[in-house]
Write a protein that holds these residues in place. Structure first.
Motif, PDB file in Angstrom:
ATOM      1  N   LEU A   1      18.238  -6.763   7.206  1.00  0.00           N
ATOM      2  CA  LEU A   1      17.281  -6.075   6.483  1.00  0.00           C
ATOM      3  C   LEU A   1      17.832  -4.973   5.429  1.00  0.00           C
ATOM      4  N   TYR A   2      18.897  -4.373   5.711  1.00  0.00           N
ATOM      5  CA  TYR A   2      19.645  -3.403   5.080  1.00  0.00           C
ATOM      6  C   TYR A   2      20.656  -4.103   4.235  1.00  0.00           C
ATOM      7  N   LYS A   3      20.564  -5.187   3.889  1.00  0.00           N
ATOM      8  CA  LYS A   3      21.775  -5.861   2.836  1.00  0.00           C
ATOM      9  C   LYS A   3      21.622  -5.195   1.518  1.00  0.00           C
ATOM     10  N   TYR A   4      20.418  -4.737   1.179  1.00  0.00           N
ATOM     11  CA  TYR A   4      19.971  -4.039   0.056  1.00  0.00           C
ATOM     12  C   TYR A   4      18.866  -2.879   0.387  1.00  0.00           C
ATOM     13  N   ALA A   5      19.150  -1.746   0.111  1.00  0.00           N
ATOM     14  CA  ALA A   5      17.932  -0.779   0.416  1.00  0.00           C
ATOM     15  C   ALA A   5      18.145   0.277  -0.426  1.00  0.00           C
ATOM     16  N   ILE A   6      16.860   1.118  -0.643  1.00  0.00           N
ATOM     17  CA  ILE A   6      16.962   2.183  -1.602  1.00  0.00           C
ATOM     18  C   ILE A   6      16.316   3.343  -0.498  1.00  0.00           C
ATOM     19  N   VAL A   7      16.790   4.341  -0.814  1.00  0.00           N
ATOM     20  CA  VAL A   7      16.156   5.593   0.093  1.00  0.00           C
ATOM     21  C   VAL A   7      14.953   6.287  -0.502  1.00  0.00           C
ATOM     22  N   LEU A   8      14.023   6.604   0.343  1.00  0.00           N
ATOM     23  CA  LEU A   8      12.868   7.263  -0.074  1.00  0.00           C
ATOM     24  C   LEU A   8      13.054   8.727   0.596  1.00  0.00           C
ATOM     25  N   LYS A   9      12.916   9.594  -0.117  1.00  0.00           N
ATOM     26  CA  LYS A   9      13.392  10.903   0.330  1.00  0.00           C
ATOM     27  C   LYS A   9      12.148  11.611   0.847  1.00  0.00           C
ATOM     28  N   TYR A  10      11.751  11.198   1.996  1.00  0.00           N
ATOM     29  CA  TYR A  10      10.851  11.838   2.880  1.00  0.00           C
ATOM     30  C   TYR A  10      11.321  12.568   3.821  1.00  0.00           C
ATOM     31  N   ASN A  11      10.550  13.707   4.133  1.00  0.00           N
ATOM     32  CA  ASN A  11      10.917  14.647   5.105  1.00  0.00           C
ATOM     33  C   ASN A  11      12.491  15.190   4.998  1.00  0.00           C
ATOM     34  N   GLU A  12      12.849  15.494   3.794  1.00  0.00           N
ATOM     35  CA  GLU A  12      14.132  15.885   3.641  1.00  0.00           C
ATOM     36  C   GLU A  12      14.248  17.287   3.057  1.00  0.00           C
TER      37      GLU A  12
ATOM     38  N   VAL B   1      14.070  19.276   6.210  1.00  0.00           N
ATOM     39  CA  VAL B   1      13.933  18.345   7.248  1.00  0.00           C
ATOM     40  C   VAL B   1      13.242  18.984   8.276  1.00  0.00           C
ATOM     41  N   VAL B   2      11.976  18.438   8.836  1.00  0.00           N
ATOM     42  CA  VAL B   2      11.073  18.680  10.036  1.00  0.00           C
ATOM     43  C   VAL B   2      11.429  17.688  11.322  1.00  0.00           C
ATOM     44  N   PRO B   3      11.931  18.349  12.296  1.00  0.00           N
ATOM     45  CA  PRO B   3      12.289  17.415  13.482  1.00  0.00           C
ATOM     46  C   PRO B   3      11.107  16.774  13.919  1.00  0.00           C
ATOM     47  N   GLY B   4      10.968  15.263  14.076  1.00  0.00           N
ATOM     48  CA  GLY B   4       9.911  14.603  14.712  1.00  0.00           C
ATOM     49  C   GLY B   4       9.042  14.011  13.515  1.00  0.00           C
ATOM     50  N   LYS B   5       8.863  14.698  12.425  1.00  0.00           N
ATOM     51  CA  LYS B   5       8.080  14.192  11.303  1.00  0.00           C
ATOM     52  C   LYS B   5       8.170  12.856  10.923  1.00  0.00           C
ATOM     53  N   GLY B   6       9.514  12.339  11.023  1.00  0.00           N
ATOM     54  CA  GLY B   6       9.732  11.022  10.610  1.00  0.00           C
ATOM     55  C   GLY B   6      10.958  10.804   9.727  1.00  0.00           C
ATOM     56  N   SER B   7      11.689   9.563   9.885  1.00  0.00           N
ATOM     57  CA  SER B   7      12.873   9.473   9.280  1.00  0.00           C
ATOM     58  C   SER B   7      13.380   8.051   8.964  1.00  0.00           C
ATOM     59  N   ALA B   8      14.306   7.877   8.146  1.00  0.00           N
ATOM     60  CA  ALA B   8      14.786   6.566   7.872  1.00  0.00           C
ATOM     61  C   ALA B   8      13.813   5.647   7.138  1.00  0.00           C
ATOM     62  N   ILE B   9      13.255   6.258   6.094  1.00  0.00           N
ATOM     63  CA  ILE B   9      12.195   5.477   5.144  1.00  0.00           C
ATOM     64  C   ILE B   9      12.904   4.853   4.111  1.00  0.00           C
ATOM     65  N   PHE B  10      12.920   3.729   4.072  1.00  0.00           N
ATOM     66  CA  PHE B  10      13.647   2.965   2.821  1.00  0.00           C
ATOM     67  C   PHE B  10      12.627   1.758   2.203  1.00  0.00           C
ATOM     68  N   LEU B  11      13.022   1.507   1.017  1.00  0.00           N
ATOM     69  CA  LEU B  11      12.509   0.149   0.646  1.00  0.00           C
ATOM     70  C   LEU B  11      13.840  -0.670   0.843  1.00  0.00           C
ATOM     71  N   HIS B  12      13.345  -2.107   1.603  1.00  0.00           N
ATOM     72  CA  HIS B  12      14.575  -2.999   2.063  1.00  0.00           C
ATOM     73  C   HIS B  12      13.905  -4.225   2.035  1.00  0.00           C
ATOM     74  N   VAL B  13      15.013  -5.238   2.275  1.00  0.00           N
ATOM     75  CA  VAL B  13      14.446  -6.631   2.443  1.00  0.00           C
ATOM     76  C   VAL B  13      13.361  -6.726   3.685  1.00  0.00           C
ATOM     77  N   TRP B  14      12.599  -7.646   3.261  1.00  0.00           N
ATOM     78  CA  TRP B  14      11.489  -7.842   4.388  1.00  0.00           C
ATOM     79  C   TRP B  14      12.113  -9.220   5.341  1.00  0.00           C
ATOM     80  N   LYS B  15      11.294  -9.146   6.610  1.00  0.00           N
ATOM     81  CA  LYS B  15      11.545 -10.058   7.367  1.00  0.00           C
ATOM     82  C   LYS B  15      10.599 -11.388   6.994  1.00  0.00           C
ATOM     83  N   GLY B  16       9.586 -11.202   6.242  1.00  0.00           N
ATOM     84  CA  GLY B  16       8.661 -12.156   5.835  1.00  0.00           C
ATOM     85  C   GLY B  16       7.460 -11.500   5.219  1.00  0.00           C
ATOM     86  N   ALA B  17       6.636 -12.386   4.275  1.00  0.00           N
ATOM     87  CA  ALA B  17       5.553 -11.798   3.948  1.00  0.00           C
ATOM     88  C   ALA B  17       4.666 -11.328   4.763  1.00  0.00           C
ATOM     89  N   ASP B  18       4.391 -11.879   5.854  1.00  0.00           N
ATOM     90  CA  ASP B  18       3.373 -11.474   6.789  1.00  0.00           C
ATOM     91  C   ASP B  18       4.235 -10.652   8.057  1.00  0.00           C
TER      92      ASP B  18
END
Length: 241
Positions: free
Chosen positions: A173-184, A187-204
């Motif tokens: 799924l990370y063959k290609y990805a773009i970093v979304l700079k959320y919680n940076e 950085v707040v521990p526990g607020k959320g991490s590793a948010i990307f635009l990436h390749v999907w598993k499928g449209a559904d």
């Protein structure tokens, strides 16, 4: 007796008038209305200006519970926002949008800067944003107790001995990805991490909180992004009105 009855009636009328005046306010707080499409579309350009961004990825979901959305790309040219790409279908978190904590499977709503791109494949030609090729020793840390929480780390040792939770970046799924700079910042521990635009598993197939699309559409988007325009992303809901 007549005066007393008149006073009671007048007080009753005054009470009923006050009740009718306050009832709409009470109902408003009891059933808050979702932001309209017009409200979201009006707010992101203002926030883009605050970020000094002239390139904005706009992701619109039908509601906060939606697991799908539509993506477009806008650029500010001569003071006006122009649509560059539109109608790109995306999948969102299985919990909808409006992230509040690590593991809630929601995609963050709001406006955030975009970072660079990465992927397990060689960088595509013609990119105007930074690209990092990832390998078997690259991780993104989602362990809230770690000082490296919500950071990319290269580590050659056993990751299970160092972190209680992490994502391997050598992943289909990370063959290609773009970093979304959320919680940076910060950085707040526990607020959320590793948010990307990436390749999907499928449209559904919803994500665990990222935004996903077909590989072809992701590459198309990556090649349009320009670091000199300070690209950002706006994620919000649009009602049917």
């Amino acid at each position: 007796m007549h005066n007393t009855l008149y006073t009671h009636r007048r007080n009753l009328h005054a009470f009923l008038f006050l009740l009718l005046m306050l009832l709409p306010v009470a109902l408003l707080f009891r059933n808050p209305q979702p932001a309209s499409a017009a409200g979201f579309m009006a707010s992101w350009p203002y926030k883009a200006d605050r970020l000094e961004s002239k390139q904005m990825v706009v992701v619109t979901a039908a509601s906060a519970r939606s697991q799908k959305g539509v993506l477009s790309l806008r650029e500010k040219r001569e003071g006006k926002w122009v649509t560059v790409l539109s109608g790109i279908p995306v999948t969102l978190g299985s919990g909808g949008i409006g992230k509040t904590k690590e593991g809630d499977k929601r995609t963050p709503s709001g406006v955030y800067p975009l970072g660079g791109a990465f992927g397990s494949a060689a960088g595509p030609d013609g990119l105007s944003i930074p690209y990092t090729r990832t390998g078997s020793y690259d991780y993104w840390i989602d362990d809230p107790s770690s000082a490296e929480y919500n950071q990319q780390v290269t580590y050659t040792g056993d990751p299970n001995r160092r972190w209680s939770s992490y994502e391997r970046l050598l992943h289909p799924l990370y063959k290609y990805a773009i970093v979304l700079k959320y919680n940076e910042d910060p950085v707040v521990p526990g607020k959320g991490s590793a948010i990307f635009l990436h390749v999907w598993k499928g449209a559904d197939q919803p994500t665990a909180g990222c935004i996903a699309m077909s590989e072809g559409n992701l590459l198309k988007l990556m090649k349009q992004l320009d670091a000199s325009l300070s690209p950002a992303i706006a994620i919000g809901t649009a009602d049917s009105a």
